[in-house]
Write an enzyme that holds these catalytic residues in place. Structure first.
Site, PDB file in Angstrom:
ATOM      1  CG  ASN A  14       1.709   1.661   1.344  1.00 42.33           C
ATOM      2  OD1 ASN A  14       2.853   1.464   0.906  1.00 42.33           O
ATOM      3  ND2 ASN A  14       0.683   1.901   0.537  1.00 42.33           N
TER       4      ASN A  14
ATOM      5  CG  HIS B  44      -1.153   5.207  -2.713  1.00 40.35           C
ATOM      6  ND1 HIS B  44      -0.886   4.113  -3.491  1.00 40.35           N
ATOM      7  CD2 HIS B  44      -2.079   5.933  -3.369  1.00 40.35           C
ATOM      8  CE1 HIS B  44      -1.644   4.160  -4.572  1.00 40.35           C
ATOM      9  NE2 HIS B  44      -2.379   5.258  -4.525  1.00 40.35           N
TER      10      HIS B  44
ATOM     11  CB  SER C  56      -1.942   9.326   1.425  1.00 41.88           C
ATOM     12  OG  SER C  56      -2.709  10.208   0.627  1.00 41.88           O
TER      13      SER C  56
ATOM     14  CG  ASP D   7      -3.195   1.702  -2.183  1.00 46.08           C
ATOM     15  OD1 ASP D   7      -2.177   1.410  -1.532  1.00 46.08           O
ATOM     16  OD2 ASP D   7      -3.266   1.585  -3.421  1.00 46.08           O
TER      17      ASP D   7
HETATM   18  C1  GAR Z   1       7.061   6.091  -4.427  1.00 44.38           C
HETATM   19  O1  GAR Z   1       6.593   7.156  -5.222  1.00 44.38           O
HETATM   20  C2  GAR Z   1       5.908   5.476  -3.656  1.00 44.38           C
HETATM   21  O2  GAR Z   1       4.949   6.409  -3.221  1.00 44.38           O
HETATM   22  C3  GAR Z   1       5.316   4.568  -4.692  1.00 44.38           C
HETATM   23  O3  GAR Z   1       6.420   4.008  -5.370  1.00 44.38           O
HETATM   24  C4  GAR Z   1       7.521   4.923  -5.306  1.00 44.38           C
HETATM   25  C5  GAR Z   1       8.714   4.214  -4.718  1.00 44.38           C
HETATM   26  O4  GAR Z   1       9.871   4.992  -4.831  1.00 44.38           O
HETATM   27  N1  GAR Z   1       4.510   3.548  -4.086  1.00 44.38           N
HETATM   28  C6  GAR Z   1       3.462   2.974  -4.685  1.00 44.38           C
HETATM   29  O5  GAR Z   1       3.122   3.254  -5.813  1.00 44.38           O
HETATM   30  C7  GAR Z   1       2.728   1.942  -3.846  1.00 44.38           C
HETATM   31  N2  GAR Z   1       1.585   1.442  -4.544  1.00 44.38           N
HETATM   32  P1  GAR Z   1      11.150   4.630  -3.940  1.00 44.38           P
HETATM   33  O6  GAR Z   1      11.467   3.150  -4.170  1.00 44.38           O
HETATM   34  O7  GAR Z   1      12.223   5.505  -4.494  1.00 44.38           O
HETATM   35  O8  GAR Z   1      10.820   4.923  -2.516  1.00 44.38           O
END
Ligand code: GAR
Length: 197
Positions: A108, A110, A137, A146
């Site tokens: 994942n 985060h 991360s 997480d």
């Molecule tokens: C990213 O910033 C990712 O790190 C975050 O959501 C966004 C997705 O963007 N993930 C989380 O918050 C997980 N809890 P994307 O759909 O453009 O890859």
């Protein structure tokens, strides 16, 4: 080659960066499936445009029954026989049943310097705390939200004029570097910590 499935809920920019790296040649993985729990997630069209098979497993019909939603998700994933699953902006909390089923093969990304700021609103929380540094991360997924072993982090400086939006945008560019780099190493069996930024 290792078969990689990617789970998304939204725009899928991290999914695109992973797929493009896998499609660039000289890569130990191939993208076999992109699954979204949101039927109209923008990332689905991007996956189709990249020539990757897509599926939707909508969580809504399952209501509060996370186990039933995940059973369907596991059924769809098993058809694709992935060696590695990458959560990339996949915004569902996972049960122990699911994390155990795919444990040791699920990553994942985060948007915080874990173990700081698990959960949501990570950019605002870093600003509210007055942190000089923020980051993202990539970690192995375990039953703890997480909380699994950290495989890579990218660090950026927080500027005085930053808002949650500017911070998120600047960090996203680093997410796009970090996640493909960690996937390459992970697929090659390297679990050591990668630091970028
Ligand atoms: C990213 O910033 C990712 O790190 C975050 O959501 C966004 C997705 O963007 N993930 C989380 O918050 C997980 N809890 P994307 O759909 O453009 O890859």
């Amino acid at each position: 080659t290792k078969r990689v499935a990617i789970l998304i809920s939204g725009g899928g920019s991290n999914m695109v960066s992973l797929v493009q790296d896998m499609q660039s040649g000289d890569h130990p993985c191939e993208p076999v499936l992109v699954v979204s729990n949101v039927p109209d997630a923008g990332g689905l069209k991007k996956a189709v445009d990249l020539g990757v098979e897509t599926a939707v497993v909508d969580h809504k019909p399952f209501g509060k029954d996370r186990e039933a939603f995940e059973a369907e998700l596991t059924r769809v994933l098993e058809l694709a026989q992935p060696d590695i699953i990458c959560c990339a902006g996949f915004m569902r909390i996972l049960t122990e049943t699911f994390t155990k089923r795919w444990g040791g093969q699920m990553l994942n990304i985060h948007p915080s310097l874990l173990p700081k700021y698990k959960g949501l609103h990570t950019h605002q929380r870093a600003l509210d705390a007055g942190d000089a540094e923020h980051g993202c991360s990539v970690h192995e997924v375990t039953a703890e939200l997480d909380g699994g072993p950290i495989l890579g982090q990218a660090v950026i400086a927080v500027e005085a004029e930053d808002t949650a939006e500017t911070l998120a945008a600047r960090l996203l560019a680093w997410e796009h570097k970090l996640y493909p780099a960690v996937l390459r190493r992970y697929a090659a069996g390297d679990r050591s910590m990668l630091r970028l930024g």
